[in-house]
Enzyme design. Sequence first.
Site, PDB file in Angstrom:
ATOM      1  CG  ASN A  13      -2.199  -0.838   0.911  1.00 21.26           C
ATOM      2  OD1 ASN A  13      -3.053  -0.444   0.131  1.00 21.26           O
ATOM      3  ND2 ASN A  13      -2.261  -2.019   1.518  1.00 21.26           N
ATOM      4  CG  LEU A  92      -2.222   3.856  16.731  1.00 19.75           C
ATOM      5  CD1 LEU A  92      -2.699   4.747  15.591  1.00 19.75           C
ATOM      6  CD2 LEU A  92      -0.751   4.123  17.050  1.00 19.75           C
ATOM      7  CG  HIS A 108     -10.282  -3.691   8.532  1.00 17.61           C
ATOM      8  ND1 HIS A 108      -9.454  -4.261   9.481  1.00 17.61           N
ATOM      9  CD2 HIS A 108     -11.308  -4.554   8.371  1.00 17.61           C
ATOM     10  CE1 HIS A 108      -9.976  -5.401   9.882  1.00 17.61           C
ATOM     11  NE2 HIS A 108     -11.103  -5.609   9.223  1.00 17.61           N
ATOM     12  CG  ASP A 144     -10.331  -2.867  12.633  1.00 19.36           C
ATOM     13  OD1 ASP A 144      -9.431  -2.076  12.303  1.00 19.36           O
ATOM     14  OD2 ASP A 144     -10.133  -4.064  12.891  1.00 19.36           O
ATOM     15  CD  GLU A 173      -6.105  -3.674   1.377  1.00 24.52           C
ATOM     16  OE1 GLU A 173      -4.871  -3.856   1.384  1.00 24.52           O
ATOM     17  OE2 GLU A 173      -6.817  -3.868   2.366  1.00 24.52           O
TER      18      GLU A 173
HETATM   19  C1  GRF Z   1      -3.447  -4.718   3.904  1.00 29.37           C
HETATM   20  O1  GRF Z   1      -4.228  -5.803   3.527  1.00 29.37           O
HETATM   21  C2  GRF Z   1      -4.236  -3.799   4.784  1.00 29.37           C
HETATM   22  O2  GRF Z   1      -5.611  -3.840   4.564  1.00 29.37           O
HETATM   23  C3  GRF Z   1      -3.963  -4.324   6.160  1.00 29.37           C
HETATM   24  O3  GRF Z   1      -2.640  -4.782   6.124  1.00 29.37           O
HETATM   25  C4  GRF Z   1      -2.276  -5.124   4.790  1.00 29.37           C
HETATM   26  C5  GRF Z   1      -1.022  -4.370   4.480  1.00 29.37           C
HETATM   27  O4  GRF Z   1      -0.386  -4.811   3.313  1.00 29.37           O
HETATM   28  N1  GRF Z   1      -4.227  -3.289   7.134  1.00 29.37           N
HETATM   29  P1  GRF Z   1       0.887  -4.047   2.752  1.00 29.37           P
HETATM   30  O5  GRF Z   1       1.955  -4.037   3.855  1.00 29.37           O
HETATM   31  O6  GRF Z   1       0.471  -2.655   2.388  1.00 29.37           O
HETATM   32  O7  GRF Z   1       1.327  -4.852   1.579  1.00 29.37           O
END
Ligand code: GRF
Length: 212
Positions: A13, A92, A108, A144, A173
Amino acid sequence: MSAAVFVSGGGTNLQAFIDEVQAGRLALDLAVVVSNNPNAGALDRARKAGVPDECVCSTDYAERERFDDALASTVDRYRPDLLILAGFMRILTAAFVKRYEGRILNIHPSLLPRFPGLNTHQRAIDAGDRVHGSTVHFVTEQLDAGPSIMQGRVPVLEGDTARSLAQRVLKIEHRIYPAAAALFASGRLACRDGAAWLDGDRLEQPLLYGKE
Ligand code: GRF
């Protein structure tokens, strides 16, 4: 607008943010990447992209409050406008969340409020869901459960494993997270009174990626 990105793992991400910013499609200054894990692959991605990186090792702190204090003083040196949790595997404290109220985003891997917590992909398969996905939301003190901003949906296919489904969810994502952050960066999106607001209107439902 500047952002701090919080990571713990591989950082795909984070990479999506780096790519969007470098391509000139996202007007955000990535001020710093902060990890709680010194071995996070995301740190390499930050270094390659020339984004400053910091590690505040969670194992160095016995108490959650002390860790969050250290995290806050590290982050504050960069004065980010927005905090982006991108696979940051730490809960957190309320004090930390309050300090940056309305300025923390998380992603999430489920269609919240379905499946808060861990193992979301396996839980979606076990429940027989035909549609699964991911949610970008504002972070509040409840895990969440902060106001949802945007969701991306993917099908659950015959024979899917948690792994194959996770791969499909990750791809969506990488689209919805920069898209949601762009709304915040342009001043169109805000969090107040326990809700997300877009262009001055309260969001009763999260935006659906591709249809917003
Ligand atoms: C993602 O699936 C996100 O939804 C979750 O952790 C994962 C992170 O993946 N919170 P990356 O480290 O960005 O590849």
